[in-house]
Design a protein around this motif. Structure first.
Motif, PDB file in Angstrom:
ATOM      1  N   SER A  93      -4.252   8.089  -7.474  1.00  0.00           N
ATOM      2  CA  SER A  93      -5.643   7.640  -7.416  1.00  0.00           C
ATOM      3  C   SER A  93      -5.760   6.131  -7.578  1.00  0.00           C
ATOM      4  O   SER A  93      -6.648   5.509  -6.996  1.00  0.00           O
TER       5      SER A  93
ATOM      6  N   ASN B  81      -9.728   6.013  -2.429  1.00  0.00           N
ATOM      7  CA  ASN B  81     -10.633   7.147  -2.259  1.00  0.00           C
ATOM      8  C   ASN B  81      -9.998   8.097  -1.251  1.00  0.00           C
ATOM      9  O   ASN B  81      -9.810   7.729  -0.088  1.00  0.00           O
TER      10      ASN B  81
ATOM     11  N   GLY C 145     -13.756  10.831 -10.781  1.00  0.00           N
ATOM     12  CA  GLY C 145     -14.413  11.371  -9.593  1.00  0.00           C
ATOM     13  C   GLY C 145     -15.918  11.223  -9.576  1.00  0.00           C
ATOM     14  O   GLY C 145     -16.605  11.923  -8.826  1.00  0.00           O
TER      15      GLY C 145
ATOM     16  N   THR D 142     -17.110  10.043  -6.061  1.00  0.00           N
ATOM     17  CA  THR D 142     -16.892  11.088  -5.053  1.00  0.00           C
ATOM     18  C   THR D 142     -17.977  12.158  -5.141  1.00  0.00           C
ATOM     19  O   THR D 142     -18.529  12.588  -4.119  1.00  0.00           O
TER      20      THR D 142
ATOM     21  N   ARG E 177      -9.419  17.251 -11.960  1.00  0.00           N
ATOM     22  CA  ARG E 177     -10.779  16.775 -12.223  1.00  0.00           C
ATOM     23  C   ARG E 177     -11.751  17.951 -12.214  1.00  0.00           C
ATOM     24  O   ARG E 177     -11.731  18.769 -11.299  1.00  0.00           O
TER      25      ARG E 177
END
Length: 440
Positions: free
Chosen positions: A90, A172, A215, A218, A361
């Motif tokens: 990430s 991302n 996250g 997102t 996550r």
């Protein structure tokens, strides 16, 4: 360092080989750079000629080492390219030419990748910043930018560092993202995500809370993608990350002051400008300071539904942080008034984090914010996450929603009475997670 991640990539060069590499790069640049159709033999010829000019005899291994650096540098991300292509990574964190780490699910792991030397590393950082349309210096030592729509660059000049420069690359992994994608990724079951979609549909303001790399953005992008196409949307960010496939969306980007100390455009200025732009929804990337918090709370309390993110570990922390932000601007307001402002502006808070058991996550909790009573902002927990015998579960803590009637009038409706007390991920998602855990 939690572990040792072995990643392929060029190793550090000796001073002599670094000298040959620099001469080779100069020759290539003189000829117009590395062409897209350049073969290995073409590049090898450049290296051989550079070595001959410097009176150096190279072994085949030394020549291959130099070629590896050249081939890496010809790509935008150079020798870090394998890390960007790893779907488990990430963030890439570089704190020196020989210190390259990655983050996988909030775990920091040291890699074996090294730049040739300090000068090569500094040139690499400057090239990335140039591609991102920004730069740093001793006068402006911190820089942020985007390369494409999926890679965020953050750099800190060596004048502020013990070693440095510091480089952080956030990747991302979703070029476009829908709520179904997040269910497949294991963030939450469809019922939890459908509730959040429904709250957006009835024009409630949703705030997503979490720490770095959990996250938040997102999930914000996925929820923003459910906004009806007959509404006007304004997106405000400091680094552009949220891009929507929507016919009526406009984007504003904040700006820091220039070298002369002028030209700054603050988040609050963008938010206040948005109130004059005939918009229905406001999406604000992340609330980081008191000025932005007050402006966001003000615009949402005035009737515009919103969506934003906030750094925090849980809902209680997030509410407290918002109240502290407001208190810095409204110095004479008591806590009850501050809480009332938060409740008027924000109706739902969602906490995301990395599960310590599964390393995935998750949506950890969902709460509705209620009115202030006896000086305390009331909160109603709707969903809560826990691990039962190693498996993820979401409990329906309360079915008493302040918006139940409106949710049930939606098409399709969201009916609390039809959902079970405990929610699970689809069997194929659980199986994939179990298989991945066994491989680890």
């Amino acid at each position: 360092m939690i572990g040792e991640h072995v990643a392929s990539g060029p190793s550090s060069l000796s001073p002599l080989l670094a000298h040959v590499l620099d001469d080779t790069k100069r020759a290539i640049a003189h000829d117009g750079g590395v062409p897209s159709v350049a073969s290995a033999s073409d590049l090898s010829r450049y290296v051989t000629q550079a070595a001959a000019r410097l009176g150096v005899e190279l072994s085949s291994f030394e020549r291959d080492e130099i070629l590896a650096h050249i081939e890496g540098d010809s790509h935008t991300f150079g020798i870090l390219r394998p890390l960007l292509e790893d779907p488990q990574v990430s963030d890439i964190v570089v704190s020196g030419f020989s210190k390259v780490s990655i983050q996988q699910g909030r775990r920091s792991v040291r890699t074996q990748i090294r730049f040739a030397d300090q000068r090569s590393y500094e040139a690499y950082v400057e090239r990335l910043l140039h591609r991102a349309g920004t730069a740093y210096s001793t006068k402006q030592p911190i820089a942020d930018g985007m390369i494409g729509s999926l890679v965020r660059i953050h750099a800190v000049h060596s004048s502020l560092c013990d070693d440095g420069p510091y480089l952080t690359i956030r990747v991302n992994r979703f070029s476009s993202v829908a709520l179904d994608d997040l269910e497949s990724a294991g963030l939450a079951p469809s019922t939890v995500l459908s509730y959040l979609r429904a709250m957006v549909a009835i024009n409630r303001t949703v705030m997503i809370v979490g720490e770095v790399g959990t996250g938040k953005t997102t999930l914000a992008r996925a929820l923003a993608g459910t906004i009806p196409h007959d509404e006007s949307v304004l997106v405000i960010e400091d680094t552009p990350e949220i891009r929507l496939d929507h016919p009526h969306v406009r984007y504003m980007t904040t700006r820091e002051e220039n070298l002369e100390g002028s030209g700054r455009v603050s988040p609050a200025q963008c938010i206040r400008a948005g109130m004059r732009m005939a918009m229905n929804r406001i999406i604000f990337g992340e609330i980081r300071d008191a000025e932005a918090a007050e402006a966001f709370v003000d615009v949402c309390a005035s009737g515009h539904s919103g969506l934003s993110t906030l750094h925090g570990r849980n809902v209680v922390d997030a509410v407290t942080r918002l109240e502290l932000f407001l208190a810095r601007v409204q110095r004479n307001a008591d806590r009850g008034l501050l809480g009332a402002q938060v409740a008027t502006a924000v109706q739902v808070m969602v906490v995301v984090d990395v599960c310590k058991t599964t390393g995935v996550r998750r949506v950890m909790e969902v709460r509705e914010l209620g009115p202030v009573a006896d000086g305390v902002l009331r909160q109603r927990e709707i969903f809560s996450y826990k691990v039962v015998q190693g498996q993820p579960r979401w409990c329906v803590v309360s079915r008493v929603s302040a918006y139940r009637e409106r949710l049930e009038r939606l098409r399709p409706p969201f009916n609390f009475s039809e959902i079970p007390d405990s929610l699970e991920l689809p069997i194929e998602v659980s199986y994939r997670e179990s298989a991945s855990a066994m491989r680890r």
